[in-house]
Scaffold this motif. Sequence first.
Motif, mmCIF file in Angstrom:
data_model
loop_
_atom_site.group_PDB
_atom_site.id
_atom_site.type_symbol
_atom_site.label_atom_id
_atom_site.label_comp_id
_atom_site.label_asym_id
_atom_site.label_seq_id
_atom_site.Cartn_x
_atom_site.Cartn_y
_atom_site.Cartn_z
ATOM 1 N N SER A 432 -21.278 -47.745 3.532
ATOM 2 C CA SER A 432 -20.834 -48.247 4.844
ATOM 3 C C SER A 432 -21.121 -49.747 4.995
ATOM 4 O O SER A 432 -22.053 -50.278 4.393
ATOM 5 N N ASP A 433 -20.292 -50.399 5.838
ATOM 6 C CA ASP A 433 -20.520 -51.825 6.133
ATOM 7 C C ASP A 433 -21.448 -51.995 7.324
ATOM 8 O O ASP A 433 -21.858 -53.107 7.642
ATOM 9 N N ASN A 434 -21.724 -50.916 7.995
ATOM 10 C CA ASN A 434 -22.530 -50.982 9.216
ATOM 11 C C ASN A 434 -24.016 -51.143 8.849
ATOM 12 O O ASN A 434 -24.706 -50.177 8.495
ATOM 13 N N GLN A 435 -24.489 -52.389 8.919
ATOM 14 C CA GLN A 435 -25.847 -52.696 8.438
ATOM 15 C C GLN A 435 -26.924 -51.963 9.238
ATOM 16 O O GLN A 435 -27.931 -51.535 8.684
ATOM 17 N N GLU A 436 -26.681 -51.817 10.507
ATOM 18 C CA GLU A 436 -27.674 -51.137 11.344
ATOM 19 C C GLU A 436 -27.823 -49.667 10.937
ATOM 20 O O GLU A 436 -28.922 -49.133 10.805
ATOM 21 N N GLN A 437 -26.655 -49.063 10.690
ATOM 22 C CA GLN A 437 -26.629 -47.665 10.258
ATOM 23 C C GLN A 437 -27.332 -47.518 8.901
ATOM 24 O O GLN A 437 -28.148 -46.611 8.685
ATOM 25 N N LEU A 438 -27.030 -48.456 7.989
ATOM 26 C CA LEU A 438 -27.644 -48.405 6.660
ATOM 27 C C LEU A 438 -29.161 -48.541 6.757
ATOM 28 O O LEU A 438 -29.919 -47.841 6.067
ATOM 29 N N LYS A 439 -29.601 -49.438 7.629
ATOM 30 C CA LYS A 439 -31.042 -49.656 7.807
ATOM 31 C C LYS A 439 -31.715 -48.363 8.293
ATOM 32 O O LYS A 439 -32.751 -47.946 7.781
ATOM 33 N N ALA A 440 -31.061 -47.716 9.261
ATOM 34 C CA ALA A 440 -31.629 -46.469 9.794
ATOM 35 C C ALA A 440 -31.673 -45.403 8.707
ATOM 36 O O ALA A 440 -32.641 -44.647 8.589
ATOM 37 N N MET A 441 -30.621 -45.340 7.875
ATOM 38 C CA MET A 441 -30.579 -44.308 6.832
ATOM 39 C C MET A 441 -31.667 -44.565 5.788
ATOM 40 O O MET A 441 -32.348 -43.640 5.349
ATOM 41 N N HIS A 442 -31.840 -45.829 5.410
ATOM 42 C CA HIS A 442 -32.880 -46.137 4.415
ATOM 43 C C HIS A 442 -34.271 -45.828 4.972
ATOM 44 O O HIS A 442 -35.142 -45.369 4.243
ATOM 45 N N LYS A 443 -34.443 -46.064 6.267
ATOM 46 C CA LYS A 443 -35.738 -45.764 6.886
ATOM 47 C C LYS A 443 -36.024 -44.252 6.812
ATOM 48 O O LYS A 443 -37.161 -43.817 6.707
ATOM 49 N N ASN A 444 -34.957 -43.463 6.883
ATOM 50 C CA ASN A 444 -35.103 -41.999 6.859
ATOM 51 C C ASN A 444 -35.061 -41.400 5.452
ATOM 52 O O ASN A 444 -35.084 -40.193 5.305
ATOM 53 N N LEU A 445 -34.977 -42.246 4.431
ATOM 54 C CA LEU A 445 -34.882 -41.727 3.058
ATOM 55 C C LEU A 445 -36.260 -41.836 2.398
ATOM 56 O O LEU A 445 -36.691 -42.936 2.034
ATOM 57 N N ILE A 446 -36.928 -40.686 2.242
ATOM 58 C CA ILE A 446 -38.305 -40.719 1.748
ATOM 59 C C ILE A 446 -38.549 -39.732 0.583
ATOM 60 O O ILE A 446 -39.533 -39.013 0.566
ATOM 61 N N PRO A 447 -37.648 -39.710 -0.422
ATOM 62 C CA PRO A 447 -37.833 -38.723 -1.498
ATOM 63 C C PRO A 447 -39.102 -38.963 -2.305
ATOM 64 O O PRO A 447 -39.611 -38.043 -2.951
ATOM 65 N N PHE A 448 -39.612 -40.201 -2.276
ATOM 66 C CA PHE A 448 -40.845 -40.499 -3.011
ATOM 67 C C PHE A 448 -42.019 -40.642 -2.047
ATOM 68 O O PHE A 448 -43.047 -41.184 -2.400
#
Length: 520
Positions: A432-448
Motif C-alpha cells: 500500500s501507498d498509505n504510509q500511516e496504514q503501513l506504520k500501523a501494520m508494522h507496529k502490529n507485526l510481532i512474529p519475533f
Amino acid sequence: MLQELVSENWHSLIRTTSIIVAAFLIFYGLIYPLLFHPLAKIPGPTICALTGYWILYKSWSEQRNHYVDDLHKRYGSIVRVGPNEVDISDSDYLKEVYVQDMDKSNFYAQFINYGSHNTFSTIDKAGHIESRKASAKFYSKSHVCSEDVQVKIRGVISKVLKVLEEQKYKPINVFILWADMAMDAITLFSFGSKYYISSMDDPFGAGRKIVLEFFVQSSSWFWTTQLPRFYDWVVPQAVDDATQRCCDWIENQFNRSLDGVGESEQSLVNTLLGGKVHSNGKKPVFDKQRAKSECFDHIAAGHATTATTLSYIYFELARHPEVQQRLIDELSQSNGGKHLSVHNLESQDYSRIEELPFMNAVIDETLRVYAAIPGQEPRLAPNTGMVWKGSKETPKCLIPGGTIITMQPWSVHRDPTVFTDPNNWNPDRWMSDNQEQLKAMHKNLIPFSAGTRMCIGMNLAICEIKLNVSSVFSRYTVRLEEGFDYDSKAFFSDMYTSFPRFGQMPIVFDSIETKQELMS
Ligand code: HEM
C-alpha cells in the motif's frame, strides 16, 4: 440425657462448621473472584475467572490461540483468561509488556537442558541480560551479513538447490527439507564447519530422522511449560527417549567443537567459551554445561520456526499462482530479465535481494498469518501493577502486580482495526501507498516478539528465508500435490509454537526453464 446433649451439640457443631465452610467456599470460590478480585472489572467468561484449568484445557486441546482470539472479538482488546491472567490485543501495550521488559512468568523456567539454564529459560532480568550479551553480537545483522557468514549460508542454499534439482517433478515434503536446511545453518553456526553434522548431506535419511526426533521432543511442550508437576506422570517414555537422542546428537557435536575454541572461525561455542576474561575479574556466565544448554536451545528454537515460515510461504504461493508469478517476475527483473537454470546451484547474493519489495511483502504476510510462535509469550505485571488506560469495553483500572499478562501474536496480527479481512493471506496489503496504514501494520507485526527478549536469531532466520525464496523462485514454479488433503493434513496447529500439524507439506517443483521451452 448426657448422650442426647452431646449428640445434639455435635450435630449443631457439624451444621455450623458446614455452613461456615460453605460460606467460605462460596465467597472465595465464587463471589470474590467474580466481584471483588482486582481483575473483576476485566471482561471474560465466568469460567475463566473461577478456574485456571479452563484455559489450561484450551491450551492442552490445542485451541487456545483461536479461543482467546474469539474472546477478543466478544469482549474487546483486554480479556480475563484466568483468575490471575489477562490477554491484551492492542499494540499500544507492547512497549510496556515486552519492550520495557517485564519479568517472564514461570512458563519458561523448565526449558533447561543438561540440567543447566540458558538465555531463553532465564527468568530474572539481570541474569538474562548477562546471558544474552554473550551472543548478541554473534547474531547481529552486521555479523550475519558479513562475508564469512554469508559464504556459509549460501553453501546451505546450494545444497537445497541440489536436492531440488535431483527431486524435481516429485512432491517433496518441504517441512522436512526446510527444517533440514535451517538445522544445517544453525548447527554450522553453533559448532563451526569442521565439527557440525550436516543434515542437508542426507536430507530424507539422517536429516529427516533428527528433525523428527526434535518434533517428538517438542510434543511435550504443554506439560513442560504449563503443568510441569505432572510431566513424569503423563509424558510417554518415547518422548524422553527422543529427547535423549536429541541431547546426545548435540552433545556429540558440542564436544568435538571444543577442539575449535580459540580457532579463528567464529562459532557459537567459540563465542561463548573462547571470550576474554572480564576485565573486572568477574567469572564469565558460560561454563561448558551452560554453553551446551545454550546451543541446544538455539538449535531447537532455530530450525522448526524457520521451516514453518517457509512451508507456509510455499503453500500460499502454490495456492495463488498469480501471486507466485509476480514474485517470479520481480526476481527475474533483479536478475537482469533472466531466470536461472536449475543446474546452476549458486545461491542468490543477499545484498542484491534483501530489499525486493514484493518478496518482502510475501514474507511479512506469511509471518503475520502463520507466525511460528503465535501463542501466549507470558510476562508478569511488576509489583507496582500495570495501568489499563481504559477502552470502549473496559474502564481504566490497575492490573495488580504478579498478574500474568499475555499478548498473543495470533490476535495482535489479526486486529481488525489494523488489518482489513485479517484472516486472508494477502501480500498486497504490504504494498500500500498509505504510509500511516503501513506504520500501523508494522507496529502490529510481532512474529519475533519485541524488546530485550525478542528473538535473538531473527537476522539469521530472515536471511535464510530470503535467500531460500529468491534462489528457488528464480528457477522453479511450485504447485500443490494433487489429491493431498491440505486442510486435514497440513493445517497450522494451535500451540505456543505452531507448525503443519502432522509435519507434512508436500510441494511439487517445476523448472521455469523447461516450462518456457515447452510453451515456445
Ligand atoms: C522464523 C523463525 C523464527 C521465529 C518466528 C522466532 C520467533 C521467536 C519469538 C517470538 C521469540 C520470543 C518468545 C517468547 O518470548 O516467548 C523468540 C525467542 C528466541 N529465539 Fe527465535 N524465532 C525464529 C528463529 C530463531 C532462530 C534461527 C534462532 C537461532 C538462534 C532463534 C533463537 C531464539 C532464542 C535463543 C530466543 C530467546 C531469546 C531471549 O530470551 O533473549 N530463533 N523467537
